[in-house]
Design a protein around this motif. Structure first.
Motif, PDB file in Angstrom:
ATOM      1  N   ASP A  70       0.826  -1.210   0.000  1.00 16.79           N
ATOM      2  CA  ASP A  70       0.000   0.000   0.000  1.00 16.79           C
ATOM      3  C   ASP A  70       0.860   1.260   0.000  1.00 16.79           C
ATOM      4  O   ASP A  70       0.536   2.247  -0.680  1.00 16.79           O
ATOM      5  N   THR A  71       1.937   1.245   0.763  1.00 16.56           N
ATOM      6  CA  THR A  71       2.852   2.386   0.806  1.00 16.56           C
ATOM      7  C   THR A  71       3.504   2.601  -0.549  1.00 16.56           C
ATOM      8  O   THR A  71       3.641   3.740  -1.025  1.00 16.56           O
ATOM      9  N   CYS A  72       3.894   1.515  -1.188  1.00 19.78           N
ATOM     10  CA  CYS A  72       4.534   1.592  -2.496  1.00 19.78           C
ATOM     11  C   CYS A  72       3.560   2.132  -3.552  1.00 19.78           C
ATOM     12  O   CYS A  72       3.929   2.956  -4.394  1.00 19.78           O
ATOM     13  N   ILE A  73       2.320   1.684  -3.499  1.00 20.60           N
ATOM     14  CA  ILE A  73       1.310   2.157  -4.455  1.00 20.60           C
ATOM     15  C   ILE A  73       1.052   3.648  -4.266  1.00 20.60           C
ATOM     16  O   ILE A  73       0.952   4.408  -5.236  1.00 20.60           O
ATOM     17  N   GLU A  74       0.955   4.087  -3.025  1.00 22.67           N
ATOM     18  CA  GLU A  74       0.748   5.510  -2.756  1.00 22.67           C
ATOM     19  C   GLU A  74       1.952   6.330  -3.223  1.00 22.67           C
ATOM     20  O   GLU A  74       1.799   7.436  -3.754  1.00 22.67           O
ATOM     21  N   THR A  75       3.135   5.779  -3.060  1.00 25.68           N
ATOM     22  CA  THR A  75       4.339   6.466  -3.537  1.00 25.68           C
ATOM     23  C   THR A  75       4.314   6.607  -5.049  1.00 25.68           C
ATOM     24  O   THR A  75       4.680   7.657  -5.598  1.00 25.68           O
ATOM     25  N   MET A  76       3.872   5.561  -5.748  1.00 29.35           N
ATOM     26  CA  MET A  76       3.754   5.637  -7.197  1.00 29.35           C
ATOM     27  C   MET A  76       2.760   6.714  -7.603  1.00 29.35           C
ATOM     28  O   MET A  76       3.001   7.492  -8.530  1.00 29.35           O
ATOM     29  N   ARG A  77       1.645   6.798  -6.893  1.00 30.10           N
ATOM     30  CA  ARG A  77       0.635   7.820  -7.197  1.00 30.10           C
ATOM     31  C   ARG A  77       1.217   9.217  -7.031  1.00 30.10           C
ATOM     32  O   ARG A  77       1.056  10.076  -7.909  1.00 30.10           O
ATOM     33  N   GLN A  78       1.893   9.452  -5.923  1.00 27.42           N
ATOM     34  CA  GLN A  78       2.478  10.764  -5.669  1.00 27.42           C
ATOM     35  C   GLN A  78       3.572  11.097  -6.683  1.00 27.42           C
ATOM     36  O   GLN A  78       3.660  12.230  -7.169  1.00 27.42           O
ATOM     37  N   THR A  79       4.385  10.111  -7.018  1.00 25.69           N
ATOM     38  CA  THR A  79       5.444  10.315  -8.007  1.00 25.69           C
ATOM     39  C   THR A  79       4.850  10.678  -9.358  1.00 25.69           C
ATOM     40  O   THR A  79       5.368  11.549 -10.070  1.00 25.69           O
ATOM     41  N   GLY A  80       3.761  10.024  -9.720  1.00 25.11           N
ATOM     42  CA  GLY A  80       3.101  10.323 -10.988  1.00 25.11           C
ATOM     43  C   GLY A  80       2.562  11.738 -11.040  1.00 25.11           C
ATOM     44  O   GLY A  80       2.641  12.410 -12.076  1.00 25.11           O
ATOM     45  N   ILE A  81       2.019  12.211  -9.927  1.00 23.10           N
ATOM     46  CA  ILE A  81       1.508  13.580  -9.867  1.00 23.10           C
ATOM     47  C   ILE A  81       2.650  14.578 -10.064  1.00 23.10           C
ATOM     48  O   ILE A  81       2.510  15.594 -10.766  1.00 23.10           O
ATOM     49  N   ASP A  82       3.797  14.301  -9.451  1.00 21.31           N
ATOM     50  CA  ASP A  82       4.942  15.214  -9.527  1.00 21.31           C
ATOM     51  C   ASP A  82       5.686  15.138 -10.853  1.00 21.31           C
ATOM     52  O   ASP A  82       6.437  16.054 -11.202  1.00 21.31           O
ATOM     53  N   MET A  83       5.496  14.053 -11.603  1.00 19.94           N
ATOM     54  CA  MET A  83       6.243  13.846 -12.845  1.00 19.94           C
ATOM     55  C   MET A  83       5.843  14.844 -13.915  1.00 19.94           C
ATOM     56  O   MET A  83       4.659  15.146 -14.103  1.00 19.94           O
ATOM     57  N   SER A  84       6.814  15.378 -14.627  1.00 18.85           N
ATOM     58  CA  SER A  84       6.552  16.305 -15.722  1.00 18.85           C
ATOM     59  C   SER A  84       5.720  15.626 -16.802  1.00 18.85           C
ATOM     60  O   SER A  84       5.898  14.436 -17.089  1.00 18.85           O
ATOM     61  N   GLU A  85       4.826  16.394 -17.424  1.00 25.78           N
ATOM     62  CA  GLU A  85       3.998  15.859 -18.503  1.00 25.78           C
ATOM     63  C   GLU A  85       4.838  15.373 -19.678  1.00 25.78           C
ATOM     64  O   GLU A  85       4.400  14.530 -20.454  1.00 25.78           O
ATOM     65  N   ARG A  86       6.064  15.895 -19.794  1.00 25.87           N
ATOM     66  CA  ARG A  86       6.941  15.473 -20.901  1.00 25.87           C
ATOM     67  C   ARG A  86       7.257  13.990 -20.827  1.00 25.87           C
ATOM     68  O   ARG A  86       7.610  13.370 -21.837  1.00 25.87           O
ATOM     69  N   TYR A  87       7.170  13.437 -19.624  1.00 23.59           N
ATOM     70  CA  TYR A  87       7.552  12.040 -19.424  1.00 23.59           C
ATOM     71  C   TYR A  87       6.355  11.126 -19.207  1.00 23.59           C
ATOM     72  O   TYR A  87       6.497  10.023 -18.690  1.00 23.59           O
ATOM     73  N   LYS A  88       5.179  11.595 -19.612  1.00 24.61           N
ATOM     74  CA  LYS A  88       3.970  10.792 -19.424  1.00 24.61           C
ATOM     75  C   LYS A  88       3.259  10.576 -20.761  1.00 24.61           C
ATOM     76  O   LYS A  88       2.191  11.107 -21.004  1.00 24.61           O
ATOM     77  N   GLU A  89       3.895   9.829 -21.628  1.00 20.84           N
ATOM     78  CA  GLU A  89       3.317   9.350 -22.890  1.00 20.84           C
ATOM     79  C   GLU A  89       3.006  10.453 -23.901  1.00 20.84           C
ATOM     80  O   GLU A  89       2.224  10.251 -24.822  1.00 20.84           O
ATOM     81  N   THR A  90       3.626  11.611 -23.751  1.00 15.54           N
ATOM     82  CA  THR A  90       3.447  12.672 -24.745  1.00 15.54           C
ATOM     83  C   THR A  90       4.552  12.667 -25.788  1.00 15.54           C
ATOM     84  O   THR A  90       4.452  13.354 -26.804  1.00 15.54           O
ATOM     85  N   SER A  91       5.623  11.895 -25.530  1.00 19.64           N
ATOM     86  CA  SER A  91       6.791  11.847 -26.416  1.00 19.64           C
ATOM     87  C   SER A  91       7.402  13.227 -26.633  1.00 19.64           C
ATOM     88  O   SER A  91       7.903  13.537 -27.710  1.00 19.64           O
ATOM     89  N   THR A  92       7.359  14.072 -25.601  1.00 28.72           N
ATOM     90  CA  THR A  92       7.962  15.403 -25.674  1.00 28.72           C
ATOM     91  C   THR A  92       9.173  15.527 -24.746  1.00 28.72           C
ATOM     92  O   THR A  92       9.655  16.629 -24.490  1.00 28.72           O
ATOM     93  N   GLY A  93       9.660  14.395 -24.225  1.00 28.12           N
ATOM     94  CA  GLY A  93      10.833  14.401 -23.363  1.00 28.12           C
ATOM     95  C   GLY A  93      11.498  13.047 -23.373  1.00 28.12           C
ATOM     96  O   GLY A  93      11.000  12.082 -23.957  1.00 28.12           O
ATOM     97  N   GLY A  94      12.661  12.962 -22.712  1.00 24.13           N
ATOM     98  CA  GLY A  94      13.352  11.688 -22.574  1.00 24.13           C
ATOM     99  C   GLY A  94      13.878  11.124 -23.873  1.00 24.13           C
ATOM    100  O   GLY A  94      14.324  11.862 -24.763  1.00 24.13           O
TER     101      GLY A  94
END
Length: 458
Positions: A426-450
């Motif tokens: 549960d702690t790991c899942i919540e950490t993933m959720r928080q990390t996803g919120i903080d992650m730049s949109e460039r790195y979330k399937e937009t192909s505008t980064g990385g």
């Protein structure tokens, strides 16, 4: 909380559950919603794609998926070999057939619009379908493709964000997180797979095992086809299929005196790559829990059957049920969408599910199963989604291989322990959720980064 194993394991086509399967489902839903409505003769249908559906839609075949949905096709029933024929027919006719036989103007070339402006507020994967006549809107609906082939209208999205989904009154083990799952298992004296089976039988009854066998049959069929195909994957990157060649090399080594002990990991990797090469080619695939991560779970299941002592068909059922229990918890409390949280939500979730399934199939306790899932997910945290060219090929195909290897390692580590550990699932899942919120949109399937912007396309 109750999310069926068959919600997580959907039969569809590649290359993406959120960008291909979801939009096809949405288009078909909109088409069906027009039945019986008054549609003027001069009406025209248009579809606009927003956010990640716009930025990587071409590479993921989103426009093609929308057209197929408007042609009346569904992901689970479409024949991949007939896709090009259907698209050609739609391009030539330039109309959509309604259920009552009426024709609605629709030009696939000009009426599917990639809107590269700001994403819609409800989700990174948004699309608006509207019918107009004489400058007046006749029908309009906003859909969100929220990952894993799940689709919500704007109203459904708002409702799901404001309240907890209703639980069927007769589901005996309605756990919504890992802590509840372990507590219910301890109180009932049941394994995670047994509790999941009891929940599923409320909905699917005596047909449950046959449906589970169907899921594995499609997974394994996709894997087998991937192991037999050669050539270049579509999309323009000129990525070569490698699974068949690697398998032949592995077969040639059989019985040799110089076989390396890590050779079994090569089989695991090639199984995963075979599935994702098929997915990249638009073949029949099972979302597990997404298309981009579809190779991890079939690879580990095939590894279980081919290489683990005592493996049998009952173990396949246990694997699917236990993995779906973990997958439902992840989706309920975080996300399985690369557009929402990056690839940690796709391959990370798949690896956690596979680790849990393998651990359960090998006789692990509930605590060991939960530990296996946590280990696998923990070591995917922060993973970005940056597909080169917007295609589910680089780094996606190899990434599934690594997700499978991590899953087996996680299950093995958990089975060597007694289930006690510092970081809980549960702690790991919540950490993933928080990390996803903080992650730049460039790195979330937009192909505008990385990798998507640092790899030069030739």
């Amino acid at each position: 909380m109750f999310l069926s194993v068959f919600d997580l394991y959907k039969i569809g086509i590649g290359p993406s559950s959120s960008h291909t399967v979801g939009p096809m489902v949405a288009a078909r839903r909109f088409l069906d919603s027009l039945a019986g409505r008054h549609i003027p003769e001069d009406a025209r249908l248009r579809v606009s794609l927003h956010g990640s559906l716009a930025f990587t839609g071409k590479g993921h075949g989103t426009d093609r998926a929308v057209i197929l949905g408007l042609a009346g096709e569904t992901p689970q029933d479409i024949d991949p070999d007939k896709v090009e024929v259907i698209l050609a027919r739609m391009a030539e006719s330039r109309w959509v057939a309604l259920a009552d036989g009426r024709a609605l103007a629709f030009d696939p070339v000009s009426d599917v619009i990639f809107d590269f402006g700001p994403a819609l507020k409800g989700h990174a994967n948004g699309m608006i379908m509207h019918v107009t006549a004489g400058g007046t809107t006749v029908a309009i609906e906003t859909f969100y493709s929220i990952g894993g082939g799940f689709v919500q209208t704007e109203a459904e999205r708002a409702a799901s964000s404001s309240k907890v989904a209703a639980i069927p009154a007769n589901v005996p083990y309605p756990f919504s997180n890992a802590a509840e799952m372990l507590a219910m298992g301890h109180a009932a004296g049941k394994t995670i797979a047994e509790m999941k089976r009891a929940n599923e039988e409320v909905v699917h009854g005596a047909s449950l095992d046959a449906k589970l066998d169907r899921v594995w049959s499609v997974m394994n069929g996709c894997l087998q086809r991937g192991l037999s195909q050669q050539g270049i994957l579509p999309g323009g990157l000129k990525v070569k299929r490698r699974a068949a060649d690697v398998l032949e090399k592995l077969k040639a080594e059989t019985g040799g005196n110089a076989v390396q002990p890590h050779r079994v990991m090569d089989f695991l990797s090639v199984y995963a790559m075979a599935v994702n090469e098929e997915n990249a080619a638009g073949g029949k695939v099972v979302t597990a829990p997404t298309n981009g991560a579809a190779g991890v779970i079939p690879a580990v299941m095939r590894y279980y059957l081919d290489h683990c002592v005592g493996a049998d068909a009952n173990g396949v059922h246990t694997f699917l049920l236990a993995s779906a229990a973990v997958g439902g918890i992840i989706k309920h409390n975080a996300s399985i969408s690369g557009a929402e949280v990056g690839c940690q939500g796709e391959v990370g979730s798949a690896s956690a599910m596979a680790a849990a399934g393998l651990c359960a199939a090998l006789g692990g306790t509930n605590e060991q199963v939960e530990n296996a899932a946590e280990i696998a997910l923990e070591h995917h945290l922060g993973m970005t989604c940056d597909p080169v060219g917007g295609l589910v090929q680089v780094p996606c195909i190899e990434r599934n291989a690594f997700g499978a290897v991590k899953a087996v390692t996680a299950a093995s580590l958990a089975l060597r322990g007694d289930g006690t550990h510092l970081v809980h699932l549960d702690t790991c899942i919540e950490t993933m959720r928080q990390t996803g919120i903080d992650m730049s949109e460039r790195y979330k399937e937009t192909s505008t980064g990385g990798l998507a912007v640092n790899v030069v396309e030739c």
